[in-house]
Design an enzyme around this catalytic site. Structure first.
Site: not given
Ligand code: GLA
Length: 424
Positions: A158, A207, A224
């Site tokens: 990430d 992305g 997210d």
């Molecule tokens: C980001 C990612 C999430 C999760 C959080 C964890 O926001 O997009 O899917 O993995 O980090 O901190």
């Protein structure tokens, strides 16, 4: 010419072939399915919650329906590296250590996924909900070896750094890819270039717009996804200072413009079916329910299947309703998701209803009639105009009922009907 036929013609040349992913680490024949800890447990994830989720995957039938990867997201690690610079599990929350967790999962026919960032801190560390600074910067090869030694099968990697160019991110993801490959253990690499992307000029597109071929097996295409219909709701109801939240409607809409690439799967983010806004830190309000209503939950699963997306459940599997379980394990929808064909796309509109089409590998077609609008809509689809000859059978994938596509079909508000069309 009906609008959807014209659109079909335009789209026909746009999509690149995409029936498998091969980053050089793992050859995947279908987008991975599994469960991820983040949406239900966040930084509260523990060994016990992961064990319980694994057990529930088995007892609910989800494992046998295809959900095999158990991904322990952010906050599993000790906030400091060991004296030799290695990562280790948080000794309080993962007292048996990560190798033992991998064994627990493998013993149950599951695969072990873990989370890390190429930057100096993971997203929770950047956001302050977890301490330390244990990203992989300066430790890429060491971390890849550690993961392999624990039996890790999947790494969610990430970004969590300052906004950066696609090339810079590709280099960072690519060095982990090389390090994983050099361990000799096949480990799926799932990257998220969008985390902490706050530039309003390029929201949610990093992305989506890049070509990440060769850098990873799965690439997140947006921010997210929360159990919300529309990100406009989030903007209106919640103070959202740090990063953009995506809903189901806007994620589907954005996916229309994301090209498929041979070599990796686009990842519109995890399933939020059966998850709660409140667990994610956003209280429900009178106008926003805490969970997705059933119609919208169906939209997420069906449209993710039309897109050939990874299916990562995120709900607390130990408290899953029968309805959530039935939807998540719908064999007909999963078969479309896992089909080797290239992803489907929108080929037109009839009033408010969008017509989505996916040519399946064995010759069947998946047709989704998706109504993003706020009122029910009744449609008649001109089947012959989209190349479906008279005499083909359309079976409702979620209902099991046959249906003439050109008969009147009513699609509920914010709902979808999915058909598998078989000819001959
Ligand atoms: C980001 C990612 C999430 C999760 C959080 C964890 O926001 O997009 O899917 O993995 O980090 O901190």
């Amino acid at each position: 010419m009906p609008a959807f036929v014209a659109a079909l013609t335009v789209l026909a040349g746009v999509l690149a072939a995409c029936g498998s992913a091969d980053s050089g680490i793992v050859r995947l024949s279908a987008p991975p399915m599994g469960w991820n800890s983040w949406n239900a447990f966040g930084c509260g994830v523990t060994e016990a919650t992961v064990h319980a989720a694994a057990d529930a995957l088995v007892s609910s039938g989800m494992r046998d329906a295809g959900y095999r990867y158990v991904v322990v997201d952010d906050c599993w690690f000790d906030q400091s590296r060991t004296a030799d610079g290695s990562l280790r599990g948080n000794p309080t929350t993962f007292p048996d250590g990560m190798a033992a967790l991998g064994k627990y999962l493998h013993d149950r026919g599951l695969k072990f996924g873990i989370y890390e960032s190429p930057s100096s801190r993971t997203c929770a560390q950047v956001g302050g909900s977890y301490g330390g600074s244990t990203g992989s910067t300066g430790h890429v090869v060491q971390d890849a070896r550690t993961f392999a030694s624990w039996g890790v099968d999947y790494l969610k990697y990430d970004w969590c750094g300052a906004p950066a160019s696609i090339d810079r991110m590709k280099r960072a993801f690519g060095s982990m890819r090389t390090a994983l490959r050099d361990t000799g253990r096949p480990i799926v690499l799932s990257v998220n270039p969008n985390s902490l992307e706050t530039n309003p000029a390029v929201p949610e597109t990093v992305g989506a717009s890049g070509d990440w071929s060769g850098a990873a097996d799965l690439v997140r295409t947006g921010q997210d996804v929360y159990p919300l219909w529309d990100n406009a709701i989030a903007d209106r109801v919640y103070v959202n200072g740090s990063y953009t939240i995506a809903g189901i409607r806007d994620t589907v809409e954005r996916s229309v413009a994301v090209p498929a690439h041979a070599g990796y799967y686009n990842d519109p983010d995890m399933l939020v079916i059966g998850t709660s806004l409140s667990t994610l830190g956003f209280p429900a309000t009178a106008s926003v329910p805490s969970q997705l209503p059933d119609t919208q939950a169906r939209v997420q699963l069906v449209m993710w299947a039309m897109l050939g997306a990874p299916l990562m459940a995120g709900n607390d599997l130990t408290r899953m309703s029968d309805q959530t379980k039935a939807l998540l394990t719908s064999a007909g929808v999963i078969a479309i998701d896992q089909d080797r064909s290239k992803p489907g796309n929108r080929i037109g509109r009839i009033g408010d209803v969008e017509v989505w089409d996916r040519n399946l590998a064995g010759g069947d077609r998946a047709i989704a009639l998706y109504n993003p609008g706020s009122s029910p809509a009744t449609t008649r689809l001109d089947a012959s105009a989209i190349g479906i000859p008279v005499g083909c059978t359309a079976t409702g994938v979620l209902t099991g009922r046959s249906q003439p596509l050109d008969g009147p079909i009513t699609v509920t508000a914010t709902g979808v009907e999915l058909y598998r069309v078989h000819c001959g």
